[in-house]
Design a protein around this motif. Structure first.
Motif, PDB file in Angstrom:
ATOM      1  N   PRO A   1      72.183  97.003  59.209  1.00  0.00           N
ATOM      2  CA  PRO A   1      73.456  97.672  58.936  1.00  0.00           C
ATOM      3  C   PRO A   1      74.065  98.259  60.214  1.00  0.00           C
ATOM      4  O   PRO A   1      73.341  98.648  61.138  1.00  0.00           O
ATOM      5  N   LEU A   2      75.371  98.301  60.255  1.00  0.00           N
ATOM      6  CA  LEU A   2      76.093  98.764  61.430  1.00  0.00           C
ATOM      7  C   LEU A   2      75.689 100.177  61.850  1.00  0.00           C
ATOM      8  O   LEU A   2      75.675 100.493  63.037  1.00  0.00           O
ATOM      9  N   ASP A   3      75.347 101.023  60.875  1.00  0.00           N
ATOM     10  CA  ASP A   3      74.982 102.411  61.190  1.00  0.00           C
ATOM     11  C   ASP A   3      73.489 102.600  61.446  1.00  0.00           C
ATOM     12  O   ASP A   3      73.013 103.722  61.573  1.00  0.00           O
ATOM     13  N   SER A   4      72.751 101.515  61.598  1.00  0.00           N
ATOM     14  CA  SER A   4      71.302 101.605  61.833  1.00  0.00           C
ATOM     15  C   SER A   4      71.013 101.785  63.327  1.00  0.00           C
ATOM     16  O   SER A   4      71.828 101.422  64.178  1.00  0.00           O
ATOM     17  N   PRO A   5      69.827 102.315  63.660  1.00  0.00           N
ATOM     18  CA  PRO A   5      69.453 102.467  65.068  1.00  0.00           C
ATOM     19  C   PRO A   5      69.457 101.141  65.835  1.00  0.00           C
ATOM     20  O   PRO A   5      69.805 101.116  67.016  1.00  0.00           O
TER      21      PRO A   5
ATOM     22  N   ALA B   1      72.915 100.491  67.220  1.00  0.00           N
ATOM     23  CA  ALA B   1      73.545 101.614  67.929  1.00  0.00           C
ATOM     24  C   ALA B   1      74.138 101.201  69.274  1.00  0.00           C
ATOM     25  O   ALA B   1      75.257 101.610  69.615  1.00  0.00           O
TER      26      ALA B   1
ATOM     27  N   VAL C   1      77.328  99.157  68.745  1.00  0.00           N
ATOM     28  CA  VAL C   1      78.431 100.032  68.321  1.00  0.00           C
ATOM     29  C   VAL C   1      78.923 100.878  69.498  1.00  0.00           C
ATOM     30  O   VAL C   1      80.132 101.052  69.680  1.00  0.00           O
TER      31      VAL C   1
ATOM     32  N   THR D   1      85.351  96.453  62.364  1.00  0.00           N
ATOM     33  CA  THR D   1      84.045  96.480  61.711  1.00  0.00           C
ATOM     34  C   THR D   1      84.107  96.746  60.214  1.00  0.00           C
ATOM     35  O   THR D   1      83.175  96.381  59.497  1.00  0.00           O
ATOM     36  N   ALA D   2      85.177  97.331  59.721  1.00  0.00           N
ATOM     37  CA  ALA D   2      85.294  97.600  58.289  1.00  0.00           C
ATOM     38  C   ALA D   2      85.911  96.421  57.531  1.00  0.00           C
ATOM     39  O   ALA D   2      85.908  96.407  56.303  1.00  0.00           O
TER      40      ALA D   2
ATOM     41  N   ASP E   1      77.546  91.840  55.511  1.00  0.00           N
ATOM     42  CA  ASP E   1      76.736  91.804  56.725  1.00  0.00           C
ATOM     43  C   ASP E   1      77.336  90.925  57.830  1.00  0.00           C
ATOM     44  O   ASP E   1      76.673  90.618  58.815  1.00  0.00           O
TER      45      ASP E   1
ATOM     46  N   TRP F   1      71.244  91.863  67.938  1.00  0.00           N
ATOM     47  CA  TRP F   1      72.052  92.426  66.860  1.00  0.00           C
ATOM     48  C   TRP F   1      72.419  91.427  65.773  1.00  0.00           C
ATOM     49  O   TRP F   1      72.722  91.831  64.648  1.00  0.00           O
TER      50      TRP F   1
END
Length: 166
Positions: free
Chosen positions: A18-22, A25, A28, A56-57, A64, A97
């Motif tokens: 997921p985009l908000d995962s470490p 990072a 992003v 990204t949205a 995914d 990624w």
């Protein structure tokens, strides 16, 4: 004289997390910098953005799959940005990624100058490339096509007599 056509490109990428995962990072953290470099590049015209300043949205290919949709003056400008300069450092790291996509994941096509394609149009061009291979309406860096010619009689963009924009 301004060019009659500009080059649109779509590139999709299948995230491994997921985009908000470490794990995402660093990707992003570099988005704004790389987007800024694109915008400052010779030949850059436009890119699809959401309210956050990136795309990204916008997920027309699934939750995914990230989308990069932009317009450039010509193939050389896009190629220079993509494969020369700071963007190449991100390309070298893409396996950190993104998962490999077995089908075509990048498509280019010519649009009338001033036209800004949406995600639906881009998806149609990618589907056309996947179904028929490279041609004047959907092509790749490896198999590029020149901008369509404009016939003086009716003003329609053509390649071998067929309207390539429709």
């Amino acid at each position: 004289m301004a060019p009659a056509f500009e080059l649109a490109q779509l590139n999709i990428a299948l995230m491994t997390a997921p985009l908000d995962s470490p794990g995402m990072a660093d990707f992003v953290a570099n988005l704004a910098r790389i987007n800024g470099l694109a915008e400052a590049s010779p030949g850059y015209v436009w890119r699809l953005e959401d309210e956050g300043g990136d795309a990204t949205a916008i997920r027309p290919f699934g939750d995914d799959v990230l989308v990069n949709l932009s317009v450039w003056r010509d193939m050389e400008s896009l190629r220079d940005f993509t494969y020369r300069g700071a963007h190449t450092e991100m390309l070298k790291r893409r396996n950190e990624w993104f998962a490999r996509i077995s089908e075509a994941h990048l498509v280019c096509w010519w649009v009338p100058a001033g036209h800004r394609p949406d995600a639906r149009e881009a998806a149609e061009r990618l589907a056309l490339l996947r179904e028929q291979g490279p041609g004047p309406r959907a092509f790749t860096f490896r198999h590029p096509f020149p901008p369509p010619a404009t016939l003086p009689n009716d003003g329609k963009a053509t390649a071998t007599g067929a309207n390539v924009l429709g």
